[in-house]
Design an enzyme around this catalytic site. Structure first.
Site, mmCIF file in Angstrom:
data_model
loop_
_atom_site.group_PDB
_atom_site.id
_atom_site.type_symbol
_atom_site.label_atom_id
_atom_site.label_comp_id
_atom_site.label_asym_id
_atom_site.label_seq_id
_atom_site.Cartn_x
_atom_site.Cartn_y
_atom_site.Cartn_z
ATOM 1 N N ASP A 1 0.874 -1.180 0.000
ATOM 2 C CA ASP A 1 0.000 0.000 0.000
ATOM 3 C C ASP A 1 0.913 1.232 0.000
ATOM 4 O O ASP A 1 2.141 1.122 -0.165
ATOM 5 C CB ASP A 1 -0.992 -0.032 1.175
ATOM 6 C CG ASP A 1 -0.336 0.254 2.523
ATOM 7 O OD1 ASP A 1 0.911 0.348 2.600
ATOM 8 O OD2 ASP A 1 -1.084 0.399 3.514
ATOM 9 N N HIS A 2 0.329 2.399 0.210
ATOM 10 C CA HIS A 2 1.119 3.637 0.193
ATOM 11 C C HIS A 2 2.147 3.682 1.326
ATOM 12 O O HIS A 2 3.241 4.205 1.161
ATOM 13 C CB HIS A 2 0.195 4.853 0.273
ATOM 14 C CG HIS A 2 -0.732 4.817 1.454
ATOM 15 N ND1 HIS A 2 -1.777 3.906 1.551
ATOM 16 C CD2 HIS A 2 -0.777 5.544 2.592
ATOM 17 C CE1 HIS A 2 -2.409 4.094 2.696
ATOM 18 N NE2 HIS A 2 -1.830 5.079 3.353
ATOM 19 N N CYS B 1 3.278 -2.956 4.018
ATOM 20 C CA CYS B 1 2.421 -1.815 4.360
ATOM 21 C C CYS B 1 3.177 -0.996 5.398
ATOM 22 O O CYS B 1 4.380 -1.203 5.587
ATOM 23 C CB CYS B 1 1.022 -2.243 4.819
ATOM 24 S SG CYS B 1 0.918 -3.045 6.430
ATOM 25 N N THR C 1 3.137 -0.825 8.749
ATOM 26 C CA THR C 1 3.665 -1.648 9.838
ATOM 27 C C THR C 1 3.926 -3.085 9.428
ATOM 28 O O THR C 1 4.606 -3.822 10.165
ATOM 29 C CB THR C 1 2.646 -1.710 10.990
ATOM 30 O OG1 THR C 1 1.425 -2.265 10.461
ATOM 31 C CG2 THR C 1 2.372 -0.330 11.570
ATOM 32 N N HIS D 1 9.895 -23.619 9.856
ATOM 33 C CA HIS D 1 8.820 -24.157 10.682
ATOM 34 C C HIS D 1 7.424 -23.889 10.117
ATOM 35 O O HIS D 1 6.516 -24.696 10.327
ATOM 36 C CB HIS D 1 8.880 -23.552 12.099
ATOM 37 C CG HIS D 1 10.030 -24.058 12.908
ATOM 38 N ND1 HIS D 1 10.133 -23.853 14.263
ATOM 39 C CD2 HIS D 1 11.139 -24.759 12.551
ATOM 40 C CE1 HIS D 1 11.248 -24.414 14.725
ATOM 41 N NE2 HIS D 1 11.883 -24.965 13.690
ATOM 42 N N ARG E 1 7.428 -32.682 11.874
ATOM 43 C CA ARG E 1 6.365 -32.315 12.824
ATOM 44 C C ARG E 1 5.655 -31.030 12.427
ATOM 45 O O ARG E 1 4.507 -30.794 12.840
ATOM 46 C CB ARG E 1 6.939 -32.185 14.232
ATOM 47 C CG ARG E 1 7.891 -31.017 14.418
ATOM 48 C CD ARG E 1 8.650 -31.102 15.727
ATOM 49 N NE ARG E 1 9.483 -29.937 15.982
ATOM 50 C CZ ARG E 1 10.699 -29.737 15.424
ATOM 51 N NH1 ARG E 1 11.185 -30.611 14.564
ATOM 52 N NH2 ARG E 1 11.399 -28.657 15.721
ATOM 53 N N HIS E 2 6.316 -30.196 11.639
ATOM 54 C CA HIS E 2 5.716 -28.909 11.269
ATOM 55 C C HIS E 2 4.561 -29.076 10.280
ATOM 56 O O HIS E 2 3.685 -28.215 10.213
ATOM 57 C CB HIS E 2 6.786 -27.985 10.702
ATOM 58 C CG HIS E 2 7.912 -27.762 11.655
ATOM 59 N ND1 HIS E 2 7.740 -27.141 12.868
ATOM 60 C CD2 HIS E 2 9.215 -28.139 11.604
ATOM 61 C CE1 HIS E 2 8.891 -27.122 13.518
ATOM 62 N NE2 HIS E 2 9.807 -27.722 12.773
HETATM 63 C C1 RB5 Z 1 -1.820 3.087 6.205
HETATM 64 O O1 RB5 Z 1 -1.839 4.372 6.745
HETATM 65 C C2 RB5 Z 1 -1.484 2.082 7.274
HETATM 66 O O2 RB5 Z 1 -2.552 1.925 8.140
HETATM 67 C C3 RB5 Z 1 -1.095 0.758 6.639
HETATM 68 O O3 RB5 Z 1 -0.016 0.942 5.787
HETATM 69 C C4 RB5 Z 1 -0.683 -0.345 7.592
HETATM 70 O O4 RB5 Z 1 0.309 0.091 8.466
HETATM 71 C C5 RB5 Z 1 -1.772 -1.045 8.272
HETATM 72 O O5 RB5 Z 1 -1.567 -2.007 9.020
#
Ligand code: RB5
Length: 146
Positions: free
Chosen positions: A8-9, A65, A67, A98, A132-133
């Protein structure tokens, strides 16, 4: 090897760098967007990469993304997808050994390019251990309704 990559952005800048890094290593890299820092919705880009991986048109997927969390959640709703947020070299290795992870996920606002690229190298070269995995992955699929 062929990969599909998208973001995403929030992950756009890191995705651009990782796509160029993979291409430079001779990895066939299918960049499915996004193509700017304009706001988009991460589930749309998770869907694009998951589809290619599930159709076996790529060996692995890479998603980014802000995070890495939202796009991981979205990807893991797809049956057959095991998307792992790689927060260290050790987890990059264990995600393959794993979990037989088929998508590597990064946070564009929380990780450096250098760290992400090093984790990706480990992820790509590490085989699944099986044993096992396999049972644990099968149970995960079963309890998840897959
Ligand atoms: C976008 O602003 C942000 O929410 C997205 O990139 C991500 O971090 C969501 O989990």
């Amino acid at each position: 090897m062929k990969i599909a990559i998208a973001s995403d952005h929030g992950g756009y800048e890191l995705k651009q760098k990782l796509a160029a890094y993979c291409s430079a290593q001779g990895i066939e890299t299918d960049d499915l967007g996004t193509n700017s820092s304009e706001s988009v919705d991460y589930p749309d880009f998770a869907e694009k990469v998951c589809r290619v991986v599930l159709d076996k048109k790529a060996d692995f997927g890479v998603l980014v993304c802000g995070t890495g969390i939202g796009i991981s959640i979205a990807a893991n709703r797809h049956k057959g997808i095991r998307a792992a947020l790689l927060y260290s070299l050790e987890t990059a290795k264990l995600a393959r050994q794993h979990n037989n992870a088929n998508i590597a996920v990064f946070g564009g606002r929380t990780m450096s390019f250098e760290d992400a690229a090093a984790r990706l190298d480990v992820f790509f070269k590490t085989p699944f251990e099986g044993g096992r995995h396999i049972r644990r992955i099968e149970k995960t699929d079963l309890y998840g309704g897959c």
